[in-house]
Design an enzyme around this catalytic site. Structure first.
Site: not given
Ligand code: ADP
Length: 230
Positions: A15, A128, A161, A172
């Protein structure tokens, strides 16, 4: 017309990579809740302190916190012509909040679901690496830097990361399965425009072409398969 695109998919589905490419095509901002939350942590402010522990375990941050963050971001001038949401919504409450926000403004969003095989996801997430300075993402298997461990663009040493460590990755993916994947059904039930694209084996550039075609022909779905229709 406001161009509202929601990129939907598992962690590691690409994404973020797509959003970065797509924002240059559509000339609208890329809004990543993960990036925004990490920025607050880097700044060391109160919000950052509140979310850091949750993010480090791989669990989701509270809905009200994320909803507020996104709403504030969508009110900024650069988002008035449109936006690409990446990593939001992730729960039913967030989806309801977003749909209410869009509906009250007469904005019809397009949700693009990037479908990727589970094994590909795990390989991508564990391989990654990221540049701590410019944020460029690499993968030791599929898109390594020219020199091992070093960013092509600015020579910084690449890092893993915090939430790309194995136990956190498991958490996750579990959060995705239990809280986020069910939104596909929610989008269908509510008659939102949902398109599904197989994103397991294409290069980011090939995928971008397909995503762009889907955006330009959302009604006919010439390239993307409208969800639930075959
Ligand atoms: P990925 O999609 O690879 O898990 P992101 O950078 O989108 O990575 O998200 C990293 C972390 O940020 C998530 O594991 C969560 O803890 C938090 N997070 C991101 N977006 C949201 C959301 N919409 N709602 C709740 N937590 C979020």
């Amino acid at each position: 017309m406001t161009q509202a695109v929601v990129l939907f998919g598992s962690p590691g589905s690409g994404k973020g990579t797509q959003a970065k490419l797509l924002k240059d095509c559509l000339k609208v901002p890329h809004i990543s809740t993960g990036d925004m939350l990490r920025e607050h942590i880097r700044e060391g402010n109160a919000l950052g302190a509140r979310v850091a522990a949750t993010m480090h375990t791989g669990a989701l941050v509270r809905d009200d916190v994320v909803n507020q963050l996104v709403e504030k971001r969508l009110a900024e001038p650069d988002a008035q012509a449109g936006f690409i949401l990446d990593g939001y919504p992730r729960t039913r409450e967030q989806a309801e909040h977003l749909c209410g926000w869009l509906d009250s403004r007469g904005i019809r969003e397009l949700v693009i679901h990037l479908i990727v095989d589970y094994n590909v996801i795990v390989t991508r997430l564990t391989g990654r690496r990221q540049c701590p300075r410019c944020g460029t993402l690499y993968n030791i298997v599929s898109s390594p830097p020219r020199v091992e461990g070093v960013c092509d663009l600015d020579g910084q040493s690449l890092v893993i990361r915090d939430d790309d460590r194995e136990s956190v990755i498991r958490e996750r993916l579990a959060a995705y399965e239990s809280q986020t994947r069910p939104l596909i059904e929610f989008f269908r039930e509510k008659g939102r425009r949902l398109f599904e694209i197989d994103a397991s084996h294409q290069t980011p550039e090939a995928l971008l072409l397909q995503v762009c075609r889907t955006i330009k022909t959302p009604e006919t779905g010439l390239s993307g398969r409208p969800a639930g229709q075959g």
